[in-house]
Design an enzyme around this catalytic site. Structure first.
Site, PDB file in Angstrom:
ATOM      1  N   LYS A   9      37.683  25.969  35.664  1.00 50.37           N
ATOM      2  CA  LYS A   9      38.880  26.415  36.364  1.00 50.37           C
ATOM      3  C   LYS A   9      39.490  25.265  37.194  1.00 50.37           C
ATOM      4  CE  LYS A   9      37.265  31.210  36.517  1.00 50.37           C
ATOM      5  NZ  LYS A   9      37.066  32.429  37.355  1.00 50.37           N
ATOM      6  N   TYR A  49      43.295  37.423  31.217  1.00 52.49           N
ATOM      7  CA  TYR A  49      42.752  38.283  32.274  1.00 52.49           C
ATOM      8  C   TYR A  49      43.375  39.681  32.266  1.00 52.49           C
ATOM      9  CZ  TYR A  49      39.962  34.630  34.523  1.00 52.49           C
ATOM     10  OH  TYR A  49      39.016  33.674  34.806  1.00 52.49           O
ATOM     11  N   ASN A 112      35.584  30.025  41.672  1.00 56.07           N
ATOM     12  CA  ASN A 112      34.189  30.040  41.232  1.00 56.07           C
ATOM     13  C   ASN A 112      33.941  29.169  40.001  1.00 56.07           C
ATOM     14  OD1 ASN A 112      35.364  31.636  39.340  1.00 56.07           O
ATOM     15  ND2 ASN A 112      34.142  33.471  39.756  1.00 56.07           N
ATOM     16  N   HIS A 115      34.717  30.107  33.907  1.00 55.96           N
ATOM     17  CA  HIS A 115      34.801  31.399  33.232  1.00 55.96           C
ATOM     18  C   HIS A 115      33.903  31.332  32.004  1.00 55.96           C
ATOM     19  CE1 HIS A 115      36.373  34.864  31.032  1.00 55.96           C
ATOM     20  NE2 HIS A 115      36.343  34.070  29.971  1.00 55.96           N
ATOM     21  N   GLU A 126      39.109  35.534  23.193  1.00 53.33           N
ATOM     22  CA  GLU A 126      39.409  34.390  24.052  1.00 53.33           C
ATOM     23  C   GLU A 126      39.396  33.072  23.273  1.00 53.33           C
ATOM     24  OE1 GLU A 126      36.544  34.889  27.199  1.00 53.33           O
ATOM     25  OE2 GLU A 126      37.516  36.730  27.912  1.00 53.33           O
TER      26      GLU A 126
HETATM   27  P1  DAT Z   1      33.320  36.833  36.028  1.00 56.82           P
HETATM   28  O1  DAT Z   1      34.232  35.635  36.078  1.00 56.82           O
HETATM   29  O2  DAT Z   1      31.993  36.544  36.686  1.00 56.82           O
HETATM   30  O3  DAT Z   1      33.195  37.418  34.656  1.00 56.82           O
HETATM   31  P2  DAT Z   1      35.048  39.102  36.648  1.00 56.82           P
HETATM   32  O4  DAT Z   1      35.330  39.181  35.183  1.00 56.82           O
HETATM   33  O5  DAT Z   1      34.594  40.337  37.326  1.00 56.82           O
HETATM   34  O6  DAT Z   1      33.983  37.946  36.979  1.00 56.82           O
HETATM   35  O7  DAT Z   1      36.361  38.606  37.410  1.00 56.82           O
HETATM   36  C1  DAT Z   1      37.186  37.615  36.822  1.00 56.82           C
HETATM   37  C2  DAT Z   1      37.587  36.637  37.890  1.00 56.82           C
HETATM   38  O8  DAT Z   1      38.390  37.280  38.859  1.00 56.82           O
HETATM   39  C3  DAT Z   1      36.416  36.059  38.679  1.00 56.82           C
HETATM   40  O9  DAT Z   1      35.829  34.962  38.036  1.00 56.82           O
HETATM   41  C4  DAT Z   1      37.084  35.673  39.968  1.00 56.82           C
HETATM   42  C5  DAT Z   1      38.124  36.748  40.149  1.00 56.82           C
HETATM   43  N1  DAT Z   1      37.626  37.819  41.018  1.00 56.82           N
HETATM   44  C6  DAT Z   1      36.713  38.776  40.697  1.00 56.82           C
HETATM   45  N2  DAT Z   1      36.468  39.581  41.726  1.00 56.82           N
HETATM   46  C7  DAT Z   1      37.263  39.152  42.740  1.00 56.82           C
HETATM   47  C8  DAT Z   1      37.479  39.571  44.092  1.00 56.82           C
HETATM   48  N3  DAT Z   1      36.848  40.610  44.615  1.00 56.82           N
HETATM   49  N4  DAT Z   1      38.368  38.849  44.836  1.00 56.82           N
HETATM   50  C9  DAT Z   1      39.037  37.800  44.323  1.00 56.82           C
HETATM   51  N5  DAT Z   1      38.865  37.349  43.056  1.00 56.82           N
HETATM   52  C10 DAT Z   1      37.994  38.014  42.280  1.00 56.82           C
HETATM   53 MG    MG Z   2      34.664  38.304  33.449  1.00 63.84          MG
END
Ligand code: DAT
Ligand code: MG
Length: 155
Positions: A9, A49, A112, A115, A126
């Site tokens: 990212k 997303y 974070n 992805h 994807e």
């Molecule tokens: P992951 O990337 O671990 O698969 P996810 O699919 O639940 O996590 O969410 C996609 C992305 O969205 C994640 O990498 C960061 C963002 N995200 C998730 N939860 C969030 C939150 N509570 N606040 C802000 N950003 C968030």
């Molecule tokens: Mg995810």
């Protein structure tokens, strides 16, 4: 063999961590079969997303992911999807286990670093989104492959 999509990212690119993050996957034994750095179009990121479109963080997630260059990586290996997710660690860097990418390099839930596709269907979707149009994945076999996988391994 399975293929999965990883994104480094914008925070990972801006912090100069692309090499170290890619190294985690390479040294694990996953094979890079696609690699591109782009500032990806907002439409593509929105589609990537789309499953989070109703979440409160969706708008800021799209803004973040289009704020600078992203590195898209296609990885191949046995159980590549799960192996990659395990190397990444939990979504929130403050909770991610030490030794994982997020656990070692990050303190944020949104910034974070990486992805990784979360299942075979999302991986297929994807990979097509980020690499399909150009058809630019590369089939190859590393010469050290026979020292990564033991053909005598059972199940
Ligand atoms: P992951 O990337 O671990 O698969 P996810 O699919 O639940 O996590 O969410 C996609 C992305 O969205 C994640 O990498 C960061 C963002 N995200 C998730 N939860 C969030 C939150 N509570 N606040 C802000 N950003 C968030
Ligand atoms: Mg995810």
């Amino acid at each position: 063999m399975e293929r999965t999509l990883v994104l480094v990212k914008p925070d990972g690119v801006q912090r100069g961590l692309v090499g170290r993050i890619l190294q985690r996957f390479e040294t694990k034994g996953l094979r890079v079969v696609g690699l591109k750095l782009r500032r990806f179009p907002e439409e593509l990121i929105r589609e990537h997303y789309a499953m989070h479109a109703e979440r409160p963080f969706y708008a800021s997630l799209v803004r973040f992911m289009t704020s600078g260059p992203v590195v898209a990586v296609a990885l191949e290996g046995e159980n590549a999807i799960a192996v990659t997710r395990n190397l990444m660690g939990a979504t929130n860097g403050q909770e991610a286990a030490p030794g994982t990418i997020r656990g070692d390099f990050g303190m944020s839930v949104s910034f974070n670093l990486v992805h990784g596709s979360d299942g075979p269907e999302s991986a297929a979707k994807e990979l097509k989104l980020f690499f399909g149009a150009d058809g630019d994945l590369v089939d190859w076999t590393p010469t050290l492959e026979s020292w990564v996988y033991d053909q005598d391994d059972q199940g």
